[in-house]
Design a protein around this motif. Structure first.
Motif: not given
Ligand code: ZN
Length: 147
Positions: A69, A71, A73, A76, A79, A86-89, A91-92
């Motif tokens: 990922h 930061a 988006w 990304c 994504c 995605c998993r990171y976004h 959670g964000y």
């Protein structure tokens, strides 16, 4: 990653991304697969026929992603790979919503309140919940309402 219902198509896409983004992991996986015995389906997944294993459902609807990922988006690759957040976004976005929902609710209830006031009130509310002040205040309100 495209959440294709066809596991062979998904496996091919996953392998392509794995070799692109994690070539060492792809190599290790290939070595492990080559070392599996003929009874791998029974031993690893509890099913005697390998083709029956292809009918197993995923444990989660969360799409897999291998691409790293970034930061931003809009830029990304993770994504892009999962055609959504995605998993990171994910959670964000969850954290962003958890922070901003109370701020929106406070400003809707009192449009004159500043962000600093709202954050102070949230902190006071957290402290009141932790030290029992909130529980006692609710009990007094309930008692007052019953009189
Ligand atoms: Zn992302």
């Amino acid at each position: 990653m495209t959440s294709s219902p066809d596991p062979l198509t998904s496996a091919n896409a996953l392998w392509q991304r794995l070799t692109k983004h994690q070539p060492a992991v792809a190599a290790a996986l290939a070595m492990q697969l080559r070392a599996l015995p003929d009874t791998w389906a029974q031993r690893e997944l509890g099913m005697a026929r390998p083709h029956a294993v292809l009918e197993l459902l995923p444990a989660s609807d969360m799409p897999m992603e291998i691409a790293p990922h970034v930061a931003d988006w809009e830029e990304c690759p993770a994504c892009d790979e999962c055609e959504g957040l995605c998993r990171y976004h994910t959670g964000y976005a969850t954290g962003y919503e958890e922070l901003h929902r109370p701020l929106r609710e406070i400003s809707a209830a009192d449009p004159t309140v500043t962000v600093q006031d709202a954050l102070e009130r949230l902190e006071e509310a957290d402290e009141a919940a932790e030290n029992g002040v909130l529980v006692r205040a609710v009990a007094q309100l309930i008692e007052g309402a019953q009189r």
